[in-house]
Design a protein around this motif. Sequence first.
Motif, PDB file in Angstrom:
ATOM      1  N   ARG A 157       0.841  -1.192   0.000  1.00 16.41           N
ATOM      2  CA  ARG A 157       0.000   0.000   0.000  1.00 16.41           C
ATOM      3  C   ARG A 157       0.873   1.238   0.000  1.00 16.41           C
ATOM      4  O   ARG A 157       1.793   1.367   0.809  1.00 16.41           O
ATOM      5  N   ILE A 158       0.617   2.163  -0.898  1.00 20.18           N
ATOM      6  CA  ILE A 158       1.356   3.415  -0.993  1.00 20.18           C
ATOM      7  C   ILE A 158       0.616   4.468  -0.177  1.00 20.18           C
ATOM      8  O   ILE A 158      -0.533   4.802  -0.499  1.00 20.18           O
ATOM      9  N   PRO A 159       1.223   4.996   0.892  1.00 24.00           N
ATOM     10  CA  PRO A 159       0.517   5.981   1.725  1.00 24.00           C
ATOM     11  C   PRO A 159       0.189   7.253   0.952  1.00 24.00           C
ATOM     12  O   PRO A 159       0.996   7.738   0.159  1.00 24.00           O
ATOM     13  N   ILE A 160      -1.002   7.765   1.171  1.00 21.25           N
ATOM     14  CA  ILE A 160      -1.434   9.025   0.576  1.00 21.25           C
ATOM     15  C   ILE A 160      -1.342  10.101   1.643  1.00 21.25           C
ATOM     16  O   ILE A 160      -1.950   9.982   2.701  1.00 21.25           O
ATOM     17  N   LEU A 161      -0.593  11.154   1.378  1.00 24.89           N
ATOM     18  CA  LEU A 161      -0.484  12.236   2.344  1.00 24.89           C
ATOM     19  C   LEU A 161      -1.695  13.139   2.302  1.00 24.89           C
ATOM     20  O   LEU A 161      -2.151  13.626   3.341  1.00 24.89           O
ATOM     21  N   ALA A 162      -2.222  13.392   1.115  1.00 29.45           N
ATOM     22  CA  ALA A 162      -3.379  14.285   1.001  1.00 29.45           C
ATOM     23  C   ALA A 162      -4.020  14.117  -0.368  1.00 29.45           C
ATOM     24  O   ALA A 162      -3.358  13.726  -1.337  1.00 29.45           O
ATOM     25  N   ILE A 163      -5.306  14.413  -0.424  1.00 30.93           N
ATOM     26  CA  ILE A 163      -6.024  14.522  -1.694  1.00 30.93           C
ATOM     27  C   ILE A 163      -6.766  15.852  -1.678  1.00 30.93           C
ATOM     28  O   ILE A 163      -7.479  16.155  -0.729  1.00 30.93           O
ATOM     29  N   GLU A 164      -6.549  16.644  -2.724  1.00 31.20           N
ATOM     30  CA  GLU A 164      -7.264  17.907  -2.890  1.00 31.20           C
ATOM     31  C   GLU A 164      -8.214  17.758  -4.074  1.00 31.20           C
ATOM     32  O   GLU A 164      -7.858  17.158  -5.093  1.00 31.20           O
ATOM     33  N   LEU A 165      -9.427  18.316  -3.938  1.00 29.08           N
ATOM     34  CA  LEU A 165     -10.441  18.178  -4.976  1.00 29.08           C
ATOM     35  C   LEU A 165     -11.095  19.516  -5.283  1.00 29.08           C
ATOM     36  O   LEU A 165     -11.290  20.339  -4.380  1.00 29.08           O
ATOM     37  N   MET A 193      -3.451  14.255  -5.966  1.00 34.18           N
ATOM     38  CA  MET A 193      -3.114  13.328  -4.892  1.00 34.18           C
ATOM     39  C   MET A 193      -1.625  13.489  -4.596  1.00 34.18           C
ATOM     40  O   MET A 193      -0.799  13.487  -5.515  1.00 34.18           O
ATOM     41  N   ILE A 194      -1.278  13.617  -3.313  1.00 33.24           N
ATOM     42  CA  ILE A 194       0.118  13.808  -2.922  1.00 33.24           C
ATOM     43  C   ILE A 194       0.629  12.540  -2.257  1.00 33.24           C
ATOM     44  O   ILE A 194       0.015  12.017  -1.319  1.00 33.24           O
ATOM     45  N   LEU A 195       1.760  12.041  -2.735  1.00 27.90           N
ATOM     46  CA  LEU A 195       2.366  10.800  -2.263  1.00 27.90           C
ATOM     47  C   LEU A 195       3.833  11.039  -1.939  1.00 27.90           C
ATOM     48  O   LEU A 195       4.447  11.995  -2.424  1.00 27.90           O
ATOM     49  N   ALA A 196       4.407  10.147  -1.143  1.00 28.31           N
ATOM     50  CA  ALA A 196       5.857  10.148  -0.957  1.00 28.31           C
ATOM     51  C   ALA A 196       6.497   9.565  -2.203  1.00 28.31           C
ATOM     52  O   ALA A 196       5.973   8.624  -2.803  1.00 28.31           O
ATOM     53  N   ALA A 197       7.633  10.129  -2.607  1.00 25.85           N
ATOM     54  CA  ALA A 197       8.285   9.701  -3.849  1.00 25.85           C
ATOM     55  C   ALA A 197       9.363   8.658  -3.621  1.00 25.85           C
ATOM     56  O   ALA A 197      10.003   8.219  -4.578  1.00 25.85           O
ATOM     57  N   ASP A 198       9.564   8.230  -2.368  1.00 25.01           N
ATOM     58  CA  ASP A 198      10.719   7.382  -2.073  1.00 25.01           C
ATOM     59  C   ASP A 198      10.680   6.023  -2.759  1.00 25.01           C
ATOM     60  O   ASP A 198      11.710   5.431  -3.033  1.00 25.01           O
ATOM     61  N   GLY A 199       9.474   5.501  -3.064  1.00 25.85           N
ATOM     62  CA  GLY A 199       9.407   4.179  -3.670  1.00 25.85           C
ATOM     63  C   GLY A 199       9.200   4.180  -5.173  1.00 25.85           C
ATOM     64  O   GLY A 199       9.072   3.105  -5.782  1.00 25.85           O
ATOM     65  N   LEU A 200       9.201   5.350  -5.797  1.00 24.67           N
ATOM     66  CA  LEU A 200       8.882   5.421  -7.220  1.00 24.67           C
ATOM     67  C   LEU A 200       9.951   4.793  -8.106  1.00 24.67           C
ATOM     68  O   LEU A 200       9.668   4.392  -9.240  1.00 24.67           O
ATOM     69  N   CYS A 324       9.135  11.048   3.550  1.00 29.85           N
ATOM     70  CA  CYS A 324       9.500  12.338   2.978  1.00 29.85           C
ATOM     71  C   CYS A 324       9.675  13.368   4.094  1.00 29.85           C
ATOM     72  O   CYS A 324       9.306  13.146   5.243  1.00 29.85           O
ATOM     73  N   ASN A 325      10.230  14.492   3.724  1.00 33.30           N
ATOM     74  CA  ASN A 325      10.527  15.578   4.649  1.00 33.30           C
ATOM     75  C   ASN A 325       9.274  16.418   4.905  1.00 33.30           C
ATOM     76  O   ASN A 325       8.606  16.830   3.953  1.00 33.30           O
ATOM     77  N   PRO A 326       8.907  16.686   6.172  1.00 36.99           N
ATOM     78  CA  PRO A 326       7.720  17.515   6.427  1.00 36.99           C
ATOM     79  C   PRO A 326       7.836  18.919   5.848  1.00 36.99           C
ATOM     80  O   PRO A 326       6.831  19.518   5.456  1.00 36.99           O
ATOM     81  N   GLY A 327       9.066  19.425   5.776  1.00 43.65           N
ATOM     82  CA  GLY A 327       9.265  20.737   5.175  1.00 43.65           C
ATOM     83  C   GLY A 327       8.938  20.737   3.693  1.00 43.65           C
ATOM     84  O   GLY A 327       8.366  21.700   3.168  1.00 43.65           O
ATOM     85  N   HIS A 328       9.293  19.645   3.006  1.00 44.41           N
ATOM     86  CA  HIS A 328       8.975  19.541   1.582  1.00 44.41           C
ATOM     87  C   HIS A 328       7.467  19.479   1.384  1.00 44.41           C
ATOM     88  O   HIS A 328       6.925  20.095   0.457  1.00 44.41           O
ATOM     89  N   TYR A 329       6.792  18.722   2.248  1.00 46.29           N
ATOM     90  CA  TYR A 329       5.339  18.615   2.132  1.00 46.29           C
ATOM     91  C   TYR A 329       4.687  19.979   2.357  1.00 46.29           C
ATOM     92  O   TYR A 329       3.812  20.396   1.591  1.00 46.29           O
TER      93      TYR A 329
END
Length: 357
Positions: A157-165, A193-200, A324-329
């Motif tokens: 499962r890929i964690p979702i940080l946020a979804i904006e609509l 949809m915002i995701l962490a990029a570490d596993g891409l 991911c870094n909270p500052g980047h988010y």
Amino acid sequence: MSEKDTISMQLVREALAQTCPHGEPDSGLLARAGIAVEQLHLPEARVSAESYARLWRLLARRCNDEFFAMDPRGLRSGSLAFLCRASMAQPTLAAGLETALAFLSLMLEDLQPSLVRQQSLAEIVINEPRDTPRRAFTYFTFWMIVHGVACWLAGRRIPILAIELRCAEPPFCDDYRVMFSQNLQFDRPRTRMILAADGLDAPLRRTAEELQRFLAEAPGNILVRYRDPASLGRRVRNDLLQLDPGHWPDGEALARQLCLSASTLRRRLAEEGQTYQGLKDSVRRELATVWLGEAELAMGEIALRLGFADSSSFYKAFRKWFGCNPGHYRALVQARGARVASTSAADAKVPSDLPAR
């Protein structure tokens, strides 16, 4: 699939809205899906995720559209299979996801998705005509396909940080929050949809046999994130959201509040696949993503609110949660808002070389 995996009847009504435009649902089709037509308009009614998945397949076959006729072109039967087959042939998850999004852009007329990487984060942005936003159900069906395939490709499962609509918040969001993310933001300038990029960059190693199993079980294997909203875990989680993390009770105190023994509390949560610590971590993750979107809150204040000793501890926990870094988010979610505000202000300003009226 657990008996406790249920779907709001509202989502059944949403699925029927495009395929039964005259308001007369096909009782025979609902019966084949295992859904009682007399419960269709009961506000609190729910159906099993298995029945909802069966309805999904029946509607897709009847309409020859795996997107429920919610786009002028749609996704003809077999689109999901082709999308998965093309994506799994790519070397990495990023390449597979880009292939899936390119296929959806080619097939759909109004929803044009793209993958954008921003340092340790990635966002899937849906570009669409600047007219009236689509229904929330349309966007979430799109995300169900994209995120479900991405998780299958990754094998986790890929964690979702946020979804904006772009659309307004519908009155039935509980299922969406459990399925995707607690951090859903509505009335936004763009859907993403915002995701962490570490596993891409992880390699893809899916086989033809695994693809066959995935397609045979779809979309039920995507829907299993749904949980009974009346469960003990949901009740505990909702109670935690009403309190400052610094005032959360320990396990013994929580059990007393619920008129249970500590061992019974642990057992009942375990039966739902939950632990009290896991629920607390889940609420902390939700609050972290929401508060990082508020410009007036300093990083240190957010850390203290969440119960961390300092910003460094919060930083490490956030990276562990999301990769991911909270500052980047924070920079990503706030930069888009700043650009939109700047654009709106510029549009509202009367050019100096035009005469005043």
